[in-house]
Design a protein around this motif. Structure first.
Motif, PDB file in Angstrom:
ATOM      1  N   UNK A  49       0.838  -1.199   0.000  1.00  0.00           N
ATOM      2  CA  UNK A  49       0.000   0.000   0.000  1.00  0.00           C
ATOM      3  C   UNK A  49       0.877   1.255   0.000  1.00  0.00           C
ATOM      4  N   UNK A  50       1.963   1.239   0.763  1.00  0.00           N
ATOM      5  CA  UNK A  50       2.860   2.399   0.830  1.00  0.00           C
ATOM      6  C   UNK A  50       3.492   2.671  -0.534  1.00  0.00           C
ATOM      7  N   UNK A  51       3.865   1.618  -1.248  1.00  0.00           N
ATOM      8  CA  UNK A  51       4.481   1.776  -2.572  1.00  0.00           C
ATOM      9  C   UNK A  51       3.452   2.306  -3.566  1.00  0.00           C
ATOM     10  N   UNK A  52       2.213   1.813  -3.485  1.00  0.00           N
ATOM     11  CA  UNK A  52       1.144   2.303  -4.374  1.00  0.00           C
ATOM     12  C   UNK A  52       0.819   3.767  -4.080  1.00  0.00           C
ATOM     13  N   UNK A  53       0.796   4.138  -2.794  1.00  0.00           N
ATOM     14  CA  UNK A  53       0.522   5.523  -2.427  1.00  0.00           C
ATOM     15  C   UNK A  53       1.616   6.452  -2.960  1.00  0.00           C
ATOM     16  N   UNK A  54       2.852   5.999  -2.913  1.00  0.00           N
ATOM     17  CA  UNK A  54       3.957   6.793  -3.456  1.00  0.00           C
ATOM     18  C   UNK A  54       3.788   6.982  -4.954  1.00  0.00           C
ATOM     19  N   UNK A  55       3.473   5.908  -5.662  1.00  0.00           N
ATOM     20  CA  UNK A  55       3.274   6.006  -7.108  1.00  0.00           C
ATOM     21  C   UNK A  55       2.130   6.969  -7.426  1.00  0.00           C
ATOM     22  N   UNK A  56       1.076   6.931  -6.637  1.00  0.00           N
ATOM     23  CA  UNK A  56      -0.047   7.847  -6.845  1.00  0.00           C
ATOM     24  C   UNK A  56       0.389   9.297  -6.637  1.00  0.00           C
ATOM     25  N   UNK A  57       1.176   9.545  -5.612  1.00  0.00           N
ATOM     26  CA  UNK A  57       1.672  10.899  -5.351  1.00  0.00           C
ATOM     27  C   UNK A  57       2.605  11.378  -6.446  1.00  0.00           C
ATOM     28  N   UNK A  58       3.377  10.459  -7.007  1.00  0.00           N
ATOM     29  CA  UNK A  58       4.286  10.822  -8.095  1.00  0.00           C
ATOM     30  C   UNK A  58       3.529  11.068  -9.392  1.00  0.00           C
ATOM     31  N   UNK A  59       2.382  10.421  -9.539  1.00  0.00           N
ATOM     32  CA  UNK A  59       1.641  10.514 -10.792  1.00  0.00           C
ATOM     33  C   UNK A  59       2.268   9.657 -11.876  1.00  0.00           C
TER      34      UNK A  59
END
Length: 86
Positions: free
Chosen positions: A18-28
């Motif tokens: 989940x943390x890795x997915x949240x980072x990818x979402x923040x990066x766009x």
């Protein structure tokens, strides 16, 4: 020993966390694969820092745009603001 793509806290968050997915979402964009080895806490810290920076950047852009509108004649400011800030 188990197999699969997830890892425990000692070896990092894993690319499917989940943390890795949240980072990818923040990066766009997809997060760099090397960050999959980072701990979830580290990824969370990086994600929060990115979000804070984006919010700060957006606020700065809005302030700059409002300041630039002061250069537009008063009668045209309303229409120009509506065009720029739909």
């Amino acid at each position: 020993m188990g197999t699969g793509s997830s890892t425990d806290a000692r070896t990092g968050a894993g690319g499917d966390s989940e943390a890795f997915r949240a980072l990818a979402e923040s990066l766009g964009a997809p997060a760099p694969p090397g960050l999959a080895a980072a701990a979830p806490e580290q990824l969370g810290l990086l994600t929060r820092a990115l979000r804070t920076r984006k919010e700060s950047h957006a606020a700065g852009l809005n302030d700059a745009a409002e300041e630039a509108l002061k250069l537009v004649p008063a009668l045209a400011r309303g229409p120009v603001r509506r065009i720029l800030f739909r």
